[in-house]
Design a protein around this motif. Structure first.
Motif, PDB file in Angstrom:
ATOM      1  N   VAL A 127     -32.039  62.756  16.730  1.00 34.35           N
ATOM      2  CA  VAL A 127     -30.823  63.076  17.609  1.00 34.35           C
ATOM      3  C   VAL A 127     -29.725  62.711  16.347  1.00 34.35           C
ATOM      4  CG1 VAL A 127     -29.793  61.678  19.455  1.00 34.35           C
ATOM      5  CG2 VAL A 127     -32.141  62.243  19.412  1.00 34.35           C
ATOM      6  N   ARG A 128     -28.572  63.545  16.529  1.00 38.32           N
ATOM      7  CA  ARG A 128     -27.517  63.284  15.678  1.00 38.32           C
ATOM      8  C   ARG A 128     -26.112  63.135  16.725  1.00 38.32           C
ATOM      9  NH1 ARG A 128     -27.350  64.098  10.330  1.00 38.32           N
ATOM     10  NH2 ARG A 128     -29.443  65.158   9.658  1.00 38.32           N
ATOM     11  N   ASN A 129     -25.444  62.340  16.117  1.00 39.98           N
ATOM     12  CA  ASN A 129     -24.176  62.119  16.881  1.00 39.98           C
ATOM     13  C   ASN A 129     -23.147  61.566  15.875  1.00 39.98           C
ATOM     14  OD1 ASN A 129     -24.716  59.426  16.978  1.00 39.98           O
ATOM     15  ND2 ASN A 129     -25.210  59.139  18.902  1.00 39.98           N
ATOM     16  N   HIS A 130     -21.830  61.764  16.242  1.00 36.94           N
ATOM     17  CA  HIS A 130     -20.792  61.018  15.524  1.00 36.94           C
ATOM     18  C   HIS A 130     -20.330  59.629  15.916  1.00 36.94           C
ATOM     19  CE1 HIS A 130     -17.527  61.191  12.644  1.00 36.94           C
ATOM     20  NE2 HIS A 130     -16.623  60.811  13.583  1.00 36.94           N
ATOM     21  N   TYR A 131     -20.085  58.557  15.269  1.00 33.29           N
ATOM     22  CA  TYR A 131     -19.644  57.432  15.867  1.00 33.29           C
ATOM     23  C   TYR A 131     -18.315  57.041  15.033  1.00 33.29           C
ATOM     24  CZ  TYR A 131     -20.972  55.228  11.514  1.00 33.29           C
ATOM     25  OH  TYR A 131     -21.308  54.699  10.212  1.00 33.29           O
ATOM     26  N   ARG A 132     -17.683  56.121  16.129  1.00 33.00           N
ATOM     27  CA  ARG A 132     -16.508  55.577  15.363  1.00 33.00           C
ATOM     28  C   ARG A 132     -16.547  53.948  16.114  1.00 33.00           C
ATOM     29  NH1 ARG A 132     -12.681  59.837  17.255  1.00 33.00           N
ATOM     30  NH2 ARG A 132     -12.112  60.791  15.202  1.00 33.00           N
ATOM     31  N   ILE A 133     -16.532  53.024  15.167  1.00 38.59           N
ATOM     32  CA  ILE A 133     -16.910  51.543  15.813  1.00 38.59           C
ATOM     33  C   ILE A 133     -15.370  50.672  15.215  1.00 38.59           C
ATOM     34  CG2 ILE A 133     -18.041  51.114  13.596  1.00 38.59           C
ATOM     35  CD1 ILE A 133     -19.806  49.095  15.605  1.00 38.59           C
ATOM     36  N   GLN A 134     -15.396  49.730  15.944  1.00 40.62           N
ATOM     37  CA  GLN A 134     -14.298  48.854  15.558  1.00 40.62           C
ATOM     38  C   GLN A 134     -14.698  47.442  16.200  1.00 40.62           C
ATOM     39  OE1 GLN A 134     -10.316  50.353  16.765  1.00 40.62           O
ATOM     40  NE2 GLN A 134     -10.832  50.085  18.909  1.00 40.62           N
ATOM     41  N   GLY A 135     -14.074  46.502  15.392  1.00 41.01           N
ATOM     42  CA  GLY A 135     -14.286  45.104  15.778  1.00 41.01           C
ATOM     43  C   GLY A 135     -13.323  44.278  15.420  1.00 41.01           C
ATOM     44  N   PHE A 136     -13.159  43.289  16.111  1.00 37.30           N
ATOM     45  CA  PHE A 136     -11.952  42.229  15.851  1.00 37.30           C
ATOM     46  C   PHE A 136     -12.474  40.822  15.676  1.00 37.30           C
ATOM     47  CE2 PHE A 136     -10.450  45.751  18.086  1.00 37.30           C
ATOM     48  CZ  PHE A 136      -9.444  46.342  17.402  1.00 37.30           C
ATOM     49  N   VAL A 137     -11.882  40.166  14.849  1.00 34.44           N
ATOM     50  CA  VAL A 137     -12.050  38.620  14.811  1.00 34.44           C
ATOM     51  C   VAL A 137     -11.491  37.942  15.812  1.00 34.44           C
ATOM     52  CG1 VAL A 137     -12.617  38.784  12.266  1.00 34.44           C
ATOM     53  CG2 VAL A 137     -10.250  38.022  13.376  1.00 34.44           C
ATOM     54  N   ALA A 138     -12.122  36.545  16.255  1.00 31.91           N
ATOM     55  CA  ALA A 138     -11.671  35.846  17.040  1.00 31.91           C
ATOM     56  C   ALA A 138      -9.937  35.356  16.970  1.00 31.91           C
ATOM     57  CB  ALA A 138     -12.315  34.605  17.217  1.00 31.91           C
ATOM     58  N   ASP A 139      -9.411  35.413  18.059  1.00 33.58           N
ATOM     59  CA  ASP A 139      -8.096  34.784  17.741  1.00 33.58           C
ATOM     60  C   ASP A 139      -7.688  33.633  16.709  1.00 33.58           C
ATOM     61  OD1 ASP A 139      -7.223  36.696  19.673  1.00 33.58           O
ATOM     62  OD2 ASP A 139      -7.039  35.411  21.278  1.00 33.58           O
ATOM     63  N   GLY A 140      -6.879  33.660  15.978  1.00 34.13           N
ATOM     64  CA  GLY A 140      -6.416  32.714  14.994  1.00 34.13           C
ATOM     65  C   GLY A 140      -7.122  32.798  13.607  1.00 34.13           C
ATOM     66  N   GLU A 141      -8.157  33.632  13.771  1.00 37.59           N
ATOM     67  CA  GLU A 141      -9.075  33.886  12.426  1.00 37.59           C
ATOM     68  C   GLU A 141      -8.623  35.249  11.709  1.00 37.59           C
ATOM     69  OE1 GLU A 141     -12.896  32.849  12.303  1.00 37.59           O
ATOM     70  OE2 GLU A 141     -12.922  31.478  13.956  1.00 37.59           O
ATOM     71  N   SER A 142      -9.142  35.502  10.373  1.00 38.63           N
ATOM     72  CA  SER A 142      -8.610  36.789  10.014  1.00 38.63           C
ATOM     73  C   SER A 142      -9.777  37.020   8.870  1.00 38.63           C
ATOM     74  CB  SER A 142      -7.440  36.734   9.261  1.00 38.63           C
ATOM     75  OG  SER A 142      -7.254  35.714   8.131  1.00 38.63           O
ATOM     76  N   LEU A 143      -9.785  38.242   8.348  1.00 38.24           N
ATOM     77  CA  LEU A 143     -11.079  38.438   7.394  1.00 38.24           C
ATOM     78  C   LEU A 143     -10.320  38.536   5.891  1.00 38.24           C
ATOM     79  CD1 LEU A 143     -12.041  41.834   9.010  1.00 38.24           C
ATOM     80  CD2 LEU A 143     -13.607  39.642   8.963  1.00 38.24           C
ATOM     81  N   GLU A 144     -10.831  38.533   4.916  1.00 33.40           N
ATOM     82  CA  GLU A 144     -10.267  38.737   3.674  1.00 33.40           C
ATOM     83  C   GLU A 144      -9.141  39.628   3.504  1.00 33.40           C
ATOM     84  OE1 GLU A 144     -12.051  39.870  -0.852  1.00 33.40           O
ATOM     85  OE2 GLU A 144     -13.113  38.736   0.642  1.00 33.40           O
ATOM     86  N   GLY A 145      -8.290  39.189   3.153  1.00 34.75           N
ATOM     87  CA  GLY A 145      -7.010  40.165   2.984  1.00 34.75           C
ATOM     88  C   GLY A 145      -6.209  39.917   4.142  1.00 34.75           C
ATOM     89  N   GLY A 146      -6.263  39.081   4.895  1.00 39.63           N
ATOM     90  CA  GLY A 146      -5.386  39.029   6.254  1.00 39.63           C
ATOM     91  C   GLY A 146      -5.559  39.718   7.384  1.00 39.63           C
ATOM     92  N   TYR A 147      -6.806  40.585   7.382  1.00 37.91           N
ATOM     93  CA  TYR A 147      -7.011  41.531   8.313  1.00 37.91           C
ATOM     94  C   TYR A 147      -7.704  40.982   9.730  1.00 37.91           C
ATOM     95  CZ  TYR A 147      -6.329  45.113   4.816  1.00 37.91           C
ATOM     96  OH  TYR A 147      -5.809  45.760   3.609  1.00 37.91           O
ATOM     97  N   THR A 148      -7.302  41.240  11.054  1.00 36.75           N
ATOM     98  CA  THR A 148      -8.071  40.924  12.003  1.00 36.75           C
ATOM     99  C   THR A 148      -8.933  41.662  12.728  1.00 36.75           C
ATOM    100  OG1 THR A 148      -6.100  41.882  13.168  1.00 36.75           O
ATOM    101  CG2 THR A 148      -5.847  39.768  12.461  1.00 36.75           C
TER     102      THR A 148
END
Length: 191
Positions: A130-151
């Motif tokens: 079974v083949r399909n194409h995907y797009r996924i996104q996720g966000f950190v909790a309010d007030g937090e950030s990832l390395e580099g300041g990304y949310t």
């Protein structure tokens, strides 16, 4: 002149007769390797369970989309030609732990899957690619950030799922994640 008219009528009749004969051989033809509707529905239900389990951060729903025995996950991490950085789990407990880590770090996870998936069923009807194409996104909790300041983060690519039907039930036994790198994402999205 009468003779020409008779010949023309005969030719016309013969032409109509040939046309009728050729059309009777035409009609709807079944597609080769067409997936029966009940199998298509069952496979799509598992894909929905997989997606919703992840989006809702429900570990049990997500993990139950997979067969525990014979489980395999492989991701190329967006580097098609470089096998040295591939991520591989062959134990469902590793996939469970990975999902728990993601769920604890991110909220509002959204997955978009291409519909309908491409499905190739084997001759025995108990295994499907079974083949399909995907797009996924996720966000950190309010007030937090990832390395580099990304949310948040975004990923895109193609999935190859190997489904197996055991005791009348379809589940995923293998998942091959063919992730896109940044350049491929820009090209795919005309950026």
């Amino acid at each position: 002149m009468f003779r020409i008219f008779t010949t023309s009528r005969t030719a016309l009749a013969l032409g109509v007769f040939c046309l009728i004969i050729s059309l009777t051989g035409c009609g709807d033809v079944e597609k080769v390797n067409q997936v029966p509707p009940e199998e298509l529905l069952a496979i799509n239900a598992v894909l929905k369970q997989w997606r919703e389990g992840y989006e809702l951060e429900d570990v049990e729903t997500y993990i139950n989309a997979f067969w525990e025995e014979g489980f395999l996950y492989v991701s190329d991490l967006g580097t098609d030609g470089d096998k040295t950085d591939d991520l591989m789990f062959d134990d469902i407990r590793d996939e469970r732990a990975s999902a728990i880590r993601v769920f604890s770090q991110f909220q509002d996870i959204e997955i978009e899957l291409s519909v309908p998936p491409e499905i190739e069923l084997n001759n025995e009807g108990n295994r499907a690619e079974v083949r399909n194409h995907y797009r996924i996104q996720g966000f950190v909790a309010d007030g937090e950030s990832l390395e580099g300041g990304y949310t948040g983060w975004f990923a895109e690519g193609d999935n190859l799922f190997i489904f197996e039907k055991r005791e009348g039930e379809w589940r995923i036994s293998e998942w091959h994640d063919e992730a896109f790198n940044n350049e491929e994402i820009r090209i795919a999205n005309n950026l």
